[in-house]
Scaffold this active site. Structure first.
Site, PDB file in Angstrom:
ATOM      1  N   LYS A 177       0.885  -1.170   0.000  1.00 19.27           N
ATOM      2  CA  LYS A 177       0.000   0.000   0.000  1.00 19.27           C
ATOM      3  C   LYS A 177       0.923   1.221   0.000  1.00 19.27           C
ATOM      4  O   LYS A 177       1.471   1.594   1.029  1.00 19.27           O
ATOM      5  CB  LYS A 177      -0.878  -0.028   1.259  1.00 19.27           C
TER       6      LYS A 177
ATOM      7  N   GLY B  97       7.121   5.506   8.163  1.00 15.06           N
ATOM      8  CA  GLY B  97       6.263   6.682   8.267  1.00 15.06           C
ATOM      9  C   GLY B  97       6.415   7.334   9.622  1.00 15.06           C
ATOM     10  O   GLY B  97       7.487   7.297  10.224  1.00 15.06           O
ATOM     11  N   SER B  98       5.312   7.891  10.126  1.00 10.21           N
ATOM     12  CA  SER B  98       5.387   8.664  11.376  1.00 10.21           C
ATOM     13  C   SER B  98       5.369   7.759  12.604  1.00 10.21           C
ATOM     14  O   SER B  98       4.912   6.604  12.548  1.00 10.21           O
ATOM     15  CB  SER B  98       4.206   9.631  11.456  1.00 10.21           C
TER      16      SER B  98
ATOM     17  N   GLY C 214       3.078   4.478  13.013  1.00 16.56           N
ATOM     18  CA  GLY C 214       3.860   3.257  13.230  1.00 16.56           C
ATOM     19  C   GLY C 214       3.480   2.563  14.530  1.00 16.56           C
ATOM     20  O   GLY C 214       3.364   1.328  14.592  1.00 16.56           O
TER      21      GLY C 214
ATOM     22  N   GLU D 297      10.099   1.884  10.645  1.00 16.42           N
ATOM     23  CA  GLU D 297      11.148   2.892  10.434  1.00 16.42           C
ATOM     24  C   GLU D 297      10.443   4.240  10.490  1.00 16.42           C
ATOM     25  O   GLU D 297       9.643   4.560   9.634  1.00 16.42           O
ATOM     26  CB  GLU D 297      11.835   2.662   9.082  1.00 16.42           C
TER      27      GLU D 297
ATOM     28  N   CYS E 222      13.946  11.051   6.316  1.00 16.92           N
ATOM     29  CA  CYS E 222      14.065  10.614   7.723  1.00 16.92           C
ATOM     30  C   CYS E 222      15.457  10.927   8.217  1.00 16.92           C
ATOM     31  O   CYS E 222      15.674  11.123   9.402  1.00 16.92           O
ATOM     32  CB  CYS E 222      13.877   9.118   7.876  1.00 16.92           C
TER      33      CYS E 222
ATOM     34  N   GLN F   5       1.492  19.284   5.036  1.00 20.20           N
ATOM     35  CA  GLN F   5       2.880  19.360   5.475  1.00 20.20           C
ATOM     36  C   GLN F   5       3.317  20.830   5.608  1.00 20.20           C
ATOM     37  O   GLN F   5       4.034  21.193   6.542  1.00 20.20           O
ATOM     38  CB  GLN F   5       3.747  18.626   4.456  1.00 20.20           C
TER      39      GLN F   5
ATOM     40  N   GLU G 103      10.443  15.809  15.128  1.00 21.11           N
ATOM     41  CA  GLU G 103      10.726  15.771  13.691  1.00 21.11           C
ATOM     42  C   GLU G 103       9.751  16.696  12.960  1.00 21.11           C
ATOM     43  O   GLU G 103       8.544  16.567  13.098  1.00 21.11           O
ATOM     44  CB  GLU G 103      10.574  14.337  13.163  1.00 21.11           C
TER      45      GLU G 103
END
Ligand code: UN1
Length: 494
Positions: free
Chosen positions: A176, A229-230, A234, A251, A285, A332, A386
């Site tokens: 996906k 992802g975030s 996650g 990750e 990242c 974003q 982040e």
């Protein structure tokens, strides 16, 4: 420019979503440019894709790994031929400059060659038995259908990091991709098909996280999940996966520092910081988001850095000379703007940038000015969280020990870097920086595919992508004992 209408790939067929709903993918540099229309899928589409992958697994797991690998070799050749075309399409859907999208495709090519080579390794171990006339070994076995959820910032490289090791090990895949960048995943998988991948071995289901991602995460026939992802998403994926005892590899990002010691080569530092912080518009990242500088060189470095950032060319990544592309989407942009406001409220000094670019030629896209905060304290929110955009925080320190302490004082632990000419200090940094990736005299970005990729703390949950470490995610160890004594030999007893 052409608009594509895409479908899901299920069992080798391109099928519209059973929801009947679609979504648009627009160029972040130009909202008037419609890249394509894609299926907004739901649980029924995931069910079909998992069924197709489970069916394909029955044959794929029996194909010898070196034969599976030949498909990867062919795909690497084809991707090389198509690199320019796919890079161009990727800049259009994701925004980063053409030079970088070429790099993204190249990373997928590198991974294809590397994993193709692994088809003739996939090493296990043999080890002596404690019994006479008995042989034993461990082998890597495939697991089944793996579920992959990938982000928009490396739309081909990250799918390749996950798909290729899964395949060479004998698994089948349902992926996906991020809603912002599904086309690059389609291009990558199309290349695998053109290289000879059988139907159903890789299936693509497009759509958003709640409607398409979550049914994949929850599906009982998907024992392995790999997510990039975030932290919030996650953690949600891992929590849902735990209900079915799934193996979940996460990750989740970083707050990556470059440390600059007083003895560093400042020309080298400047090039590294510009690339690390503002390359990919800060949307890696691994992006450099903290600059930890020894006070002796703070003023000189800051002055020179501001002059260089002032000169950065922001714009449409397809245009020659542009160095910094748009940010991925409106949401974003809002996140970045919110963090700039937080930084100012916290008392950090906005040295440059800090605002969305709205005047022509920026008015049709989502552009944000390269931004630097000075006078940042290590505990500030902008120094801890982040941001995932072109925002750099400068933190002054007195000495090496303080620099390492500040570098490690964040929830994340993906990548860290130090610039110094002192070899003793460099080795101490390699030992003491608590991150999965460490750079000496190079910025925090630029990992290569044949070393493990991932990090400590909130960056993940202990797994690694790339390198041979990736097989710890995509294979099951099987220990095999062969007794050729012709008698019953009882371990721990005879
Ligand atoms: C990411 O930032 O999500 O090391 C991946 C790098 C690239 C991969 C980055 N090779 O910067």
């Amino acid at each position: 420019m052409s608009t594509v209408v895409m479908h899901n790939l299920i069992g080798g067929e391109w099928l519209p979503a059973q929801t009947g709903v679609t979504f648009e993918n627009r160029n972040p540099a130009d909202q008037d440019d419609l890249v394509g229309v894609f299926p907004a899928s739901g649980a029924a589409d995931i069910d079909r894709a998992v069924a197709a992958a489970a069916q394909a697994y029955q044959d794929w797991r029996l194909v010898p790994a070196p034969r599976r690998a030949e498909i990867l070799f062919r795909a690497a050749h084809l991707l090389t031929e198509r690199k320019e075309q796919y890079a161009h399409a990727m800049t259009r859907e994701m925004g980063k400059v053409l030079e970088e999208t070429r790099g993204d495709v190249q990373e997928a090519i590198d991974m294809a060659y590397y994993m193709a080579g692994e088809g003739r390794r996939l090493f296990g171990q043999t080890t002596p038995s404690e019994m006479p006339n008995k042989f034993q070994m461990s082998v890597r076995a495939p697991i089944g259908v793996v579920g992959l959820i990938t982000p928009w910032n490396f739309p081909m490289a990250i799918p390749s990091w996950k798909i290729l090791p899964a395949l060479v090990a004998g698994n089948t895949v349902v992926i996906k991709p991020a809603e912002d960048t599904p086309l690059s995943t389609v291009h990558f998988v199309q290349t695998l098909i053109d290289a000879g991948l059988p139907p159903g071995v890789v299936n693509i289901v497009m759509g958003d996280g709640p409607s398409a991602g979550e049914p994949l995460v929850l599906h009982p026939q998907v024992p392995v999940l790999s997510f990039t992802g975030s932290v919030a998403t996650g953690t949600h994926v891992a929590t849902l996966g735990a209900q079915h005892r799934k193996r979940v590899a996460l990750e989740l990002g970083g707050k990556n520092p470059i440390i600059v010691m007083h003895d560093a080569d400042l020309d080298l530092v400047l090039n590294g910081v510009l690339w690390g912080a503002f390359g990919t518009t800060g949307q890696r990242c691994t992006a450099t988001s903290r600059l930890i500088v020894q006070r002796d060189v703070l003023d000189e470095l800051t002055t020179r850095l501001l002059a260089q950032v002032q000169a950065l060319v922001v714009g449409n990544g397809l245009q020659p000379g542009v160095q910094v592309g748009p940010v991925i989407n409106q949401q974003q942009l809002e996140t970045i703007s919110r963090y700039v406001a937080i930084g100012q409220a916290e008392g950090a000094e906005l040295l440059i940038g800090g605002q969305q670019l709205r005047e022509p030629p920026y008015d049709r896209g989502s552009f944000f000015a390269p931004t630097i905060f000075g006078g940042v304290r290590r505990t500030m929110q902008i120094a801890q969280e982040e941001i995932f955009g072109p925002v750099l925080c400068i933190i002054a320190v007195d000495d090496f020990d303080e620099a390492i302490a500040v570098a490690n004082d964040v929830p994340y632990g993906l990548s860290a870097s130090i610039y110094t000419r002192d070899v003793n200090r460099a080795f101490r940094a390699m030992r003491d920086l608590d991150t999965g990736i460490v750079y000496i005299n190079a910025p925090t970005i630029g990992a290569e595919v044949h070393l493990p990729f991932g990090g400590t703390g909130a960056t993940g949950n202990g797994h690694r992508e790339s390198g041979t470490a990736t097989f710890e995610v995509f294979t099951e160890w099987k220990s095999i004992y062969i007794d050729y004594s012709g008698t019953l030999q009882r371990a721990q007893i005879d």
